[in-house]
Design a protein around this motif. Sequence first.
Motif, PDB file in Angstrom:
ATOM      1  N   PHE A  29       0.838  -1.180   0.000  1.00  0.00           N
ATOM      2  CA  PHE A  29       0.000   0.000   0.000  1.00  0.00           C
ATOM      3  C   PHE A  29       0.882   1.241   0.000  1.00  0.00           C
ATOM      4  CE2 PHE A  29      -3.222  -2.782   2.232  1.00  0.00           C
ATOM      5  CZ  PHE A  29      -3.978  -2.966   1.086  1.00  0.00           C
ATOM      6  N   LEU A  30       0.400   2.285  -0.633  1.00  0.00           N
ATOM      7  CA  LEU A  30       1.154   3.522  -0.712  1.00  0.00           C
ATOM      8  C   LEU A  30       0.582   4.543   0.263  1.00  0.00           C
ATOM      9  CD1 LEU A  30       1.329   3.740  -4.591  1.00  0.00           C
ATOM     10  CD2 LEU A  30       3.117   2.989  -3.048  1.00  0.00           C
ATOM     11  N   ASN A  31       1.446   5.359   0.821  1.00  0.00           N
ATOM     12  CA  ASN A  31       0.951   6.401   1.713  1.00  0.00           C
ATOM     13  C   ASN A  31       0.497   7.601   0.889  1.00  0.00           C
ATOM     14  OD1 ASN A  31       3.276   7.733   0.935  1.00  0.00           O
ATOM     15  ND2 ASN A  31       4.385   7.285   2.807  1.00  0.00           N
ATOM     16  N   ASN A  32      -0.083   8.575   1.546  1.00  0.00           N
ATOM     17  CA  ASN A  32      -0.628   9.742   0.848  1.00  0.00           C
ATOM     18  C   ASN A  32       0.445  10.507   0.083  1.00  0.00           C
ATOM     19  OD1 ASN A  32      -3.221   9.254   1.670  1.00  0.00           O
ATOM     20  ND2 ASN A  32      -3.060  10.536   3.498  1.00  0.00           N
ATOM     21  N   GLU A  33       1.630  10.610   0.667  1.00  0.00           N
ATOM     22  CA  GLU A  33       2.710  11.332   0.005  1.00  0.00           C
ATOM     23  C   GLU A  33       3.070  10.668  -1.323  1.00  0.00           C
ATOM     24  OE1 GLU A  33       7.352  12.391   0.962  1.00  0.00           O
ATOM     25  OE2 GLU A  33       5.973  12.044   2.617  1.00  0.00           O
ATOM     26  N   ALA A  34       3.173   9.361  -1.314  1.00  0.00           N
ATOM     27  CA  ALA A  34       3.518   8.637  -2.536  1.00  0.00           C
ATOM     28  C   ALA A  34       2.389   8.707  -3.559  1.00  0.00           C
ATOM     29  CB  ALA A  34       3.841   7.180  -2.216  1.00  0.00           C
ATOM     30  N   LEU A  35       1.155   8.693  -3.090  1.00  0.00           N
ATOM     31  CA  LEU A  35       0.033   8.772  -4.016  1.00  0.00           C
ATOM     32  C   LEU A  35      -0.026  10.123  -4.718  1.00  0.00           C
ATOM     33  CD1 LEU A  35      -2.765   6.944  -2.014  1.00  0.00           C
ATOM     34  CD2 LEU A  35      -1.634   6.169  -4.086  1.00  0.00           C
ATOM     35  N   PHE A  36       0.468  11.140  -4.065  1.00  0.00           N
ATOM     36  CA  PHE A  36       0.466  12.469  -4.671  1.00  0.00           C
ATOM     37  C   PHE A  36       1.587  12.633  -5.689  1.00  0.00           C
ATOM     38  CE2 PHE A  36       2.140  16.848  -4.529  1.00  0.00           C
ATOM     39  CZ  PHE A  36       1.081  17.496  -5.150  1.00  0.00           C
ATOM     40  N   GLN A  37       2.795  12.174  -5.363  1.00  0.00           N
ATOM     41  CA  GLN A  37       3.952  12.439  -6.198  1.00  0.00           C
ATOM     42  C   GLN A  37       4.345  11.284  -7.118  1.00  0.00           C
ATOM     43  OE1 GLN A  37       6.671  13.494  -3.128  1.00  0.00           O
ATOM     44  NE2 GLN A  37       5.798  15.513  -2.876  1.00  0.00           N
ATOM     45  N   LEU A  38       4.007  10.087  -6.767  1.00  0.00           N
ATOM     46  CA  LEU A  38       4.404   8.918  -7.539  1.00  0.00           C
ATOM     47  C   LEU A  38       3.931   8.962  -8.992  1.00  0.00           C
ATOM     48  CD1 LEU A  38       5.890   6.180  -7.333  1.00  0.00           C
ATOM     49  CD2 LEU A  38       3.681   5.178  -6.798  1.00  0.00           C
ATOM     50  N   PRO A  39       2.677   9.355  -9.272  1.00  0.00           N
ATOM     51  CA  PRO A  39       2.250   9.380 -10.681  1.00  0.00           C
ATOM     52  C   PRO A  39       3.061  10.339 -11.550  1.00  0.00           C
ATOM     53  CG  PRO A  39       0.353   9.439  -9.237  1.00  0.00           C
ATOM     54  CD  PRO A  39       1.559   9.609  -8.364  1.00  0.00           C
ATOM     55  N   LEU A  40       3.344  11.537 -11.054  1.00  0.00           N
ATOM     56  CA  LEU A  40       4.121  12.490 -11.846  1.00  0.00           C
ATOM     57  C   LEU A  40       5.540  11.990 -12.070  1.00  0.00           C
ATOM     58  CD1 LEU A  40       4.437  15.182 -13.297  1.00  0.00           C
ATOM     59  CD2 LEU A  40       5.045  16.200 -11.090  1.00  0.00           C
ATOM     60  N   ILE A  41       6.171  11.517 -11.024  1.00  0.00           N
ATOM     61  CA  ILE A  41       7.539  11.005 -11.160  1.00  0.00           C
ATOM     62  C   ILE A  41       7.558   9.804 -12.103  1.00  0.00           C
ATOM     63  CG2 ILE A  41       9.469   9.956  -9.924  1.00  0.00           C
ATOM     64  CD1 ILE A  41       8.644  11.675  -7.485  1.00  0.00           C
ATOM     65  N   SER A  42       6.555   8.946 -12.007  1.00  0.00           N
ATOM     66  CA  SER A  42       6.476   7.778 -12.900  1.00  0.00           C
ATOM     67  C   SER A  42       6.336   8.202 -14.351  1.00  0.00           C
ATOM     68  CB  SER A  42       5.293   6.895 -12.502  1.00  0.00           C
ATOM     69  OG  SER A  42       5.481   6.374 -11.218  1.00  0.00           O
ATOM     70  N   LEU A  43       5.512   9.205 -14.611  1.00  0.00           N
ATOM     71  CA  LEU A  43       5.354   9.689 -15.985  1.00  0.00           C
ATOM     72  C   LEU A  43       6.656  10.312 -16.501  1.00  0.00           C
ATOM     73  CD1 LEU A  43       1.754  11.186 -15.829  1.00  0.00           C
ATOM     74  CD2 LEU A  43       2.508   9.186 -17.136  1.00  0.00           C
ATOM     75  N   ILE A  44       7.363  11.019 -15.637  1.00  0.00           N
ATOM     76  CA  ILE A  44       8.645  11.602 -16.047  1.00  0.00           C
ATOM     77  C   ILE A  44       9.644  10.497 -16.391  1.00  0.00           C
ATOM     78  CG2 ILE A  44      10.623  12.970 -15.250  1.00  0.00           C
ATOM     79  CD1 ILE A  44       8.581  14.638 -13.596  1.00  0.00           C
ATOM     80  N   ILE A  45       9.663   9.449 -15.601  1.00  0.00           N
ATOM     81  CA  ILE A  45      10.569   8.328 -15.880  1.00  0.00           C
ATOM     82  C   ILE A  45      10.183   7.657 -17.193  1.00  0.00           C
ATOM     83  CG2 ILE A  45      11.317   6.040 -15.081  1.00  0.00           C
ATOM     84  CD1 ILE A  45      11.018   7.176 -12.197  1.00  0.00           C
ATOM     85  N   LEU A  88      13.515  13.288  -3.116  1.00  0.00           N
ATOM     86  CA  LEU A  88      13.096  13.021  -4.492  1.00  0.00           C
ATOM     87  C   LEU A  88      13.724  11.732  -5.011  1.00  0.00           C
ATOM     88  CD1 LEU A  88      11.553  13.901  -7.019  1.00  0.00           C
ATOM     89  CD2 LEU A  88      13.604  15.125  -7.715  1.00  0.00           C
ATOM     90  N   ARG A  89      14.946  11.476  -4.637  1.00  0.00           N
ATOM     91  CA  ARG A  89      15.617  10.254  -5.089  1.00  0.00           C
ATOM     92  C   ARG A  89      14.946   9.009  -4.501  1.00  0.00           C
ATOM     93  NH1 ARG A  89      21.699  11.370  -6.543  1.00  0.00           N
ATOM     94  NH2 ARG A  89      21.478  13.516  -7.187  1.00  0.00           N
ATOM     95  N   VAL A  90      14.532   9.097  -3.243  1.00  0.00           N
ATOM     96  CA  VAL A  90      13.815   7.976  -2.621  1.00  0.00           C
ATOM     97  C   VAL A  90      12.491   7.756  -3.337  1.00  0.00           C
ATOM     98  CG1 VAL A  90      12.627   7.242  -0.509  1.00  0.00           C
ATOM     99  CG2 VAL A  90      14.923   8.197  -0.377  1.00  0.00           C
ATOM    100  N   ARG A  91      11.784   8.836  -3.629  1.00  0.00           N
ATOM    101  CA  ARG A  91      10.509   8.716  -4.340  1.00  0.00           C
ATOM    102  C   ARG A  91      10.718   8.199  -5.757  1.00  0.00           C
ATOM    103  NH1 ARG A  91       9.589  14.049  -1.630  1.00  0.00           N
ATOM    104  NH2 ARG A  91       8.495  13.459   0.266  1.00  0.00           N
ATOM    105  N   THR A  92      11.833   8.558  -6.363  1.00  0.00           N
ATOM    106  CA  THR A  92      12.137   8.069  -7.706  1.00  0.00           C
ATOM    107  C   THR A  92      12.377   6.558  -7.684  1.00  0.00           C
ATOM    108  OG1 THR A  92      13.080  10.208  -8.299  1.00  0.00           O
ATOM    109  CG2 THR A  92      13.684   8.344  -9.678  1.00  0.00           C
ATOM    110  N   VAL A  93      13.050   6.076  -6.665  1.00  0.00           N
ATOM    111  CA  VAL A  93      13.267   4.632  -6.529  1.00  0.00           C
ATOM    112  C   VAL A  93      11.924   3.922  -6.381  1.00  0.00           C
ATOM    113  CG1 VAL A  93      14.218   2.846  -5.016  1.00  0.00           C
ATOM    114  CG2 VAL A  93      15.598   4.826  -5.620  1.00  0.00           C
ATOM    115  N   LYS A  94      11.013   4.498  -5.596  1.00  0.00           N
ATOM    116  CA  LYS A  94       9.678   3.913  -5.444  1.00  0.00           C
ATOM    117  C   LYS A  94       8.934   3.915  -6.774  1.00  0.00           C
ATOM    118  CE  LYS A  94       9.020   5.086  -0.591  1.00  0.00           C
ATOM    119  NZ  LYS A  94       8.247   5.869   0.384  1.00  0.00           N
ATOM    120  N   ALA A  95       9.068   5.000  -7.537  1.00  0.00           N
ATOM    121  CA  ALA A  95       8.408   5.079  -8.840  1.00  0.00           C
ATOM    122  C   ALA A  95       8.980   4.042  -9.805  1.00  0.00           C
ATOM    123  CB  ALA A  95       8.555   6.488  -9.421  1.00  0.00           C
TER     124      ALA A  95
END
Length: 159
Positions: A29-45, A88-95
């Motif tokens: 499960f993803l927390n609220n922070e990841a749900l907010f930023q993960l989609p944008l970072i994933s699209l950038i990747i 941001l790097r941690v979130r990028t790894v999650k993405a």
Amino acid sequence: MNFDKFFESISESGAEIHFDNLEANKSHFLNNEALFQLPLISLIILLMAKDRRKPRVSEIGQLVGESIEASMSGFKGSAQHIGWSANLRVRTVKAISFLEHSLLIEIPNNKGKIKITELGKRVINRAMEQDDTLAYNLAEISMAYRNLCVSKQLDMELE
């Protein structure tokens, strides 16, 4: 004791290990922070993986930050230096983990660069086809990424 004897002795003794499935699934499960930023970072990747110049996995976090910084006016010239952000790097790894788990990208071990799958191409193409703010911002980020790559290439040629 070898493996066969070990498993034989376990089955004969009747020992059991019980797993709580709720706890095992909870880790996905993803927390609220990841749900907010993960989609944008994933699209950038996905944008980076689709480009001709595929980034190395070790550089993706910095490239995501630098692309955001170069394309979004709120970050241009700021003292935040988002390209060097550890968060941001941690979130990028999650993405990256999410994209790989969703079969949108692959990371071949022999090259160390990300590779977009056909499904990933369809997802990013669909996002870019829309006539909305997201498509515009993704186009800006894509252009910023290309400019970063060209700038780094020119820097390497000058050295």
